[in-house]
Write a protein that holds these residues in place. Structure first.
Motif, PDB file in Angstrom:
ATOM      1  N   TYR A 174      11.766   8.125  11.211  1.00  0.00           N
ATOM      2  CA  TYR A 174      10.726   7.855  12.496  1.00  0.00           C
ATOM      3  C   TYR A 174      11.261   6.677  12.883  1.00  0.00           C
ATOM      4  O   TYR A 174      12.087   5.917  12.510  1.00  0.00           O
ATOM      5  N   THR A 175      10.601   6.312  14.026  1.00  0.00           N
ATOM      6  CA  THR A 175      10.918   5.020  14.742  1.00  0.00           C
ATOM      7  C   THR A 175       9.491   4.259  14.455  1.00  0.00           C
ATOM      8  O   THR A 175       8.391   4.658  14.940  1.00  0.00           O
ATOM      9  N   ILE A 176       9.749   2.847  14.114  1.00  0.00           N
ATOM     10  CA  ILE A 176       8.835   1.807  14.057  1.00  0.00           C
ATOM     11  C   ILE A 176       8.524   1.154  15.407  1.00  0.00           C
ATOM     12  O   ILE A 176       9.342   1.074  16.195  1.00  0.00           O
ATOM     13  N   ILE A 177       7.210   1.100  15.637  1.00  0.00           N
ATOM     14  CA  ILE A 177       6.850   0.660  17.040  1.00  0.00           C
ATOM     15  C   ILE A 177       5.765  -0.574  16.739  1.00  0.00           C
ATOM     16  O   ILE A 177       5.270  -0.945  18.000  1.00  0.00           O
ATOM     17  N   ASP A 178       5.514  -0.939  15.888  1.00  0.00           N
ATOM     18  CA  ASP A 178       4.458  -1.738  15.376  1.00  0.00           C
ATOM     19  C   ASP A 178       5.116  -2.903  14.343  1.00  0.00           C
ATOM     20  O   ASP A 178       6.347  -3.005  14.616  1.00  0.00           O
ATOM     21  N   SER A 179       4.080  -3.602  13.767  1.00  0.00           N
ATOM     22  CA  SER A 179       4.677  -4.597  13.022  1.00  0.00           C
ATOM     23  C   SER A 179       4.845  -4.184  11.648  1.00  0.00           C
ATOM     24  O   SER A 179       4.873  -4.741  10.456  1.00  0.00           O
ATOM     25  N   PHE A 180       4.985  -2.708  11.153  1.00  0.00           N
ATOM     26  CA  PHE A 180       5.294  -2.420   9.874  1.00  0.00           C
ATOM     27  C   PHE A 180       6.621  -3.019   9.344  1.00  0.00           C
ATOM     28  O   PHE A 180       6.411  -3.515   7.994  1.00  0.00           O
ATOM     29  N   ASP A 181       7.743  -3.102   9.897  1.00  0.00           N
ATOM     30  CA  ASP A 181       8.830  -3.743   9.073  1.00  0.00           C
ATOM     31  C   ASP A 181       8.431  -5.238   8.644  1.00  0.00           C
ATOM     32  O   ASP A 181       8.669  -5.543   7.562  1.00  0.00           O
ATOM     33  N   ALA A 182       8.014  -5.880   9.645  1.00  0.00           N
ATOM     34  CA  ALA A 182       7.580  -7.418   9.395  1.00  0.00           C
ATOM     35  C   ALA A 182       6.609  -7.406   8.229  1.00  0.00           C
ATOM     36  O   ALA A 182       6.708  -8.459   7.336  1.00  0.00           O
ATOM     37  N   ASP A 183       5.676  -6.572   8.196  1.00  0.00           N
ATOM     38  CA  ASP A 183       4.564  -6.700   7.227  1.00  0.00           C
ATOM     39  C   ASP A 183       5.000  -6.215   5.753  1.00  0.00           C
ATOM     40  O   ASP A 183       4.424  -6.522   4.776  1.00  0.00           O
ATOM     41  N   PHE A 184       5.979  -5.477   5.759  1.00  0.00           N
ATOM     42  CA  PHE A 184       6.291  -4.975   4.513  1.00  0.00           C
ATOM     43  C   PHE A 184       7.682  -5.527   4.106  1.00  0.00           C
ATOM     44  O   PHE A 184       8.516  -4.800   3.128  1.00  0.00           O
ATOM     45  N   GLY A 185       8.198  -6.609   4.383  1.00  0.00           N
ATOM     46  CA  GLY A 185       9.314  -7.297   4.203  1.00  0.00           C
ATOM     47  C   GLY A 185      10.721  -6.661   4.512  1.00  0.00           C
ATOM     48  O   GLY A 185      11.776  -6.897   3.901  1.00  0.00           O
ATOM     49  N   ARG A 216       4.625   1.452 -13.346  1.00  0.00           N
ATOM     50  CA  ARG A 216       3.817   2.505 -13.211  1.00  0.00           C
ATOM     51  C   ARG A 216       2.260   1.839 -13.358  1.00  0.00           C
ATOM     52  O   ARG A 216       1.249   2.428 -13.125  1.00  0.00           O
ATOM     53  N   ARG A 217       2.159   0.565 -14.016  1.00  0.00           N
ATOM     54  CA  ARG A 217       1.019  -0.171 -14.255  1.00  0.00           C
ATOM     55  C   ARG A 217       0.832  -1.339 -13.108  1.00  0.00           C
ATOM     56  O   ARG A 217      -0.180  -1.997 -13.513  1.00  0.00           O
ATOM     57  N   MET A 218       1.637  -1.370 -12.092  1.00  0.00           N
ATOM     58  CA  MET A 218       1.536  -2.529 -11.285  1.00  0.00           C
ATOM     59  C   MET A 218       0.207  -2.335 -10.456  1.00  0.00           C
ATOM     60  O   MET A 218      -0.180  -1.159 -10.339  1.00  0.00           O
ATOM     61  N   PRO A 219      -0.406  -3.394 -10.182  1.00  0.00           N
ATOM     62  CA  PRO A 219      -1.538  -3.213  -9.490  1.00  0.00           C
ATOM     63  C   PRO A 219      -1.241  -2.586  -7.876  1.00  0.00           C
ATOM     64  O   PRO A 219      -0.105  -2.759  -7.443  1.00  0.00           O
ATOM     65  N   TRP A 220      -2.098  -1.992  -7.262  1.00  0.00           N
ATOM     66  CA  TRP A 220      -1.830  -1.505  -5.948  1.00  0.00           C
ATOM     67  C   TRP A 220      -2.376  -2.452  -4.980  1.00  0.00           C
ATOM     68  O   TRP A 220      -3.493  -3.303  -5.323  1.00  0.00           O
ATOM     69  N   MET A 221      -1.758  -2.557  -3.648  1.00  0.00           N
ATOM     70  CA  MET A 221      -2.204  -3.270  -2.674  1.00  0.00           C
ATOM     71  C   MET A 221      -2.680  -2.389  -1.395  1.00  0.00           C
ATOM     72  O   MET A 221      -1.958  -1.189  -1.127  1.00  0.00           O
ATOM     73  N   ALA A 222      -4.127  -2.238  -1.107  1.00  0.00           N
ATOM     74  CA  ALA A 222      -4.513  -1.441   0.010  1.00  0.00           C
ATOM     75  C   ALA A 222      -3.780  -1.987   1.268  1.00  0.00           C
ATOM     76  O   ALA A 222      -3.379  -2.802   1.704  1.00  0.00           O
ATOM     77  N   VAL A 223      -3.398  -0.720   2.039  1.00  0.00           N
ATOM     78  CA  VAL A 223      -3.006  -0.856   3.340  1.00  0.00           C
ATOM     79  C   VAL A 223      -4.248  -0.848   4.285  1.00  0.00           C
ATOM     80  O   VAL A 223      -4.867   0.187   4.638  1.00  0.00           O
ATOM     81  N   GLU A 224      -4.283  -2.062   4.744  1.00  0.00           N
ATOM     82  CA  GLU A 224      -5.529  -1.974   5.756  1.00  0.00           C
ATOM     83  C   GLU A 224      -5.512  -1.511   7.277  1.00  0.00           C
ATOM     84  O   GLU A 224      -6.298  -1.018   7.909  1.00  0.00           O
ATOM     85  N   GLN A 225      -4.014  -1.828   7.733  1.00  0.00           N
ATOM     86  CA  GLN A 225      -4.034  -1.750   9.159  1.00  0.00           C
ATOM     87  C   GLN A 225      -3.626  -0.155   9.373  1.00  0.00           C
ATOM     88  O   GLN A 225      -3.032   0.542   8.430  1.00  0.00           O
ATOM     89  N   ALA A 226      -3.642   0.443  10.430  1.00  0.00           N
ATOM     90  CA  ALA A 226      -3.359   1.536  10.719  1.00  0.00           C
ATOM     91  C   ALA A 226      -2.102   1.654  11.420  1.00  0.00           C
ATOM     92  O   ALA A 226      -2.006   1.526  12.796  1.00  0.00           O
ATOM     93  N   TYR A 227      -0.949   1.955  10.740  1.00  0.00           N
ATOM     94  CA  TYR A 227       0.214   1.677  11.319  1.00  0.00           C
ATOM     95  C   TYR A 227       0.616   3.112  12.001  1.00  0.00           C
ATOM     96  O   TYR A 227       0.346   4.323  11.646  1.00  0.00           O
TER      97      TYR A 227
END
Length: 264
Positions: A152-163, A53-64
């Motif tokens: 949902y159906t992934i249509i962009d780079s969401f899967d690649a960008d999030f491991g 719960r104290r992990m830093p957060w990473m901003a999601v900049e791309q509009a997936y």
């Protein structure tokens, strides 16, 4: 000489060496001895969740964007108006073993153990699945297997960008207005334990949101047990029933006393 059942194997496999057979008193003593280690493991799990719960957060900049049952939706739409979002990348697409009748066997096993989502939603948290299969195939699969989670159906780079392009995993997000942040990621063997309401909440930045938890100041918390409800009754009750308050108070006191005794 009479052979014991474990030595009388007819399948060609080595004999199973079973533990000793003991009296009820000896069995209870062994259980209590192991319980000390189990309690220590549970407290270590709680401490790890507090650290998460104290992990830093990473901003999601791309509009997936994703394809949903009613059309195109954004990552923010997947939250369904709640504050937290957990997305599991399930492998259901051409080239995956089982296609088109089934999703991946491992992902399907995981989907089978997902608890009723009303309890998770009651803690301001949404679970969603995402794959590269078209929505028509996802709808057919869900109907055949009896699965209820949004998918949902992934249509962009969401899967690649999030491991999760080559392997399954749970990504955890929180939003503040229109801003979305990635807060945690679980994959590989960590995915095996996912499925209960508690395993999902323990992976989120807000946790179970109960007063016993070690959370940063200002995090939402309420007494344990009080928010629990029948899965079809959350919308009907804005506050816990008084009878349930009495029952849960008694249970909370009993567990508190038992836990204090274990620490002594």
């Amino acid at each position: 000489m009479t052979k014991s059942p474990e030595n009388d194997r007819k399948d060609g496999q080595p004999a199973m060496h079973r533990p000793p057979i003991v009296s009820p008193q000896a069995w209870e003593a062994a259980r209590q001895q192991l319980l000390v280690k189990e309690k220590a493991q549970m407290r270590a799990h709680d401490a790890l969740a507090a650290e998460r719960r104290r992990m830093p957060w990473m901003a999601v900049e791309q509009a997936y964007a994703f394809a949903g049952p009613t059309g195109m939706v954004s990552l923010l739409d997947l939250f369904e108006g709640r504050r937290q979002l957990i997305i599991y990348r399930a492998f259901f697409e051409p080239g995956v073993f089982g296609w088109p009748e089934h999703a991946c066997r491992g992902c399907s096993l995981g989907a089978d153990q997902v608890a009723h989502l009303a309890h998770l939603n009651a803690r301001d948290t949404t679970l969603a699945y995402a794959s590269r299969a078209p929505q028509a195939d996802i709808a057919r699969l869900k109907a055949r297997m009896g699965w209820k989670m949004p998918w949902y159906t992934i249509i962009d780079s969401f899967d690649a960008d999030f491991g999760v392009a080559e392997w399954h995993g749970h990504n955890v997000f929180i939003h503040d207005g229109d801003r979305i942040f990635r807060t945690y990621f679980i994959n590989s063997r960590g995915d095996e334990a996912m499925g209960t309401i508690w395993s999902y909440l323990d992976a989120t930045p807000l946790g179970r949101q109960e007063t016993w938890e070690d959370s940063p100041e200002g995090y939402p918390q309420s007494p344990p047990y009080k928010w629990w409800n029948w899965h079809n009754n959350y919308a009907a009750e804005a506050s816990p029933d008084q009878k349930w308050v009495e029952v849960s108070d008694a249970g909370e006191a009993a567990f508190r006393n038992r836990d204090a005794g274990a620490k002594a």
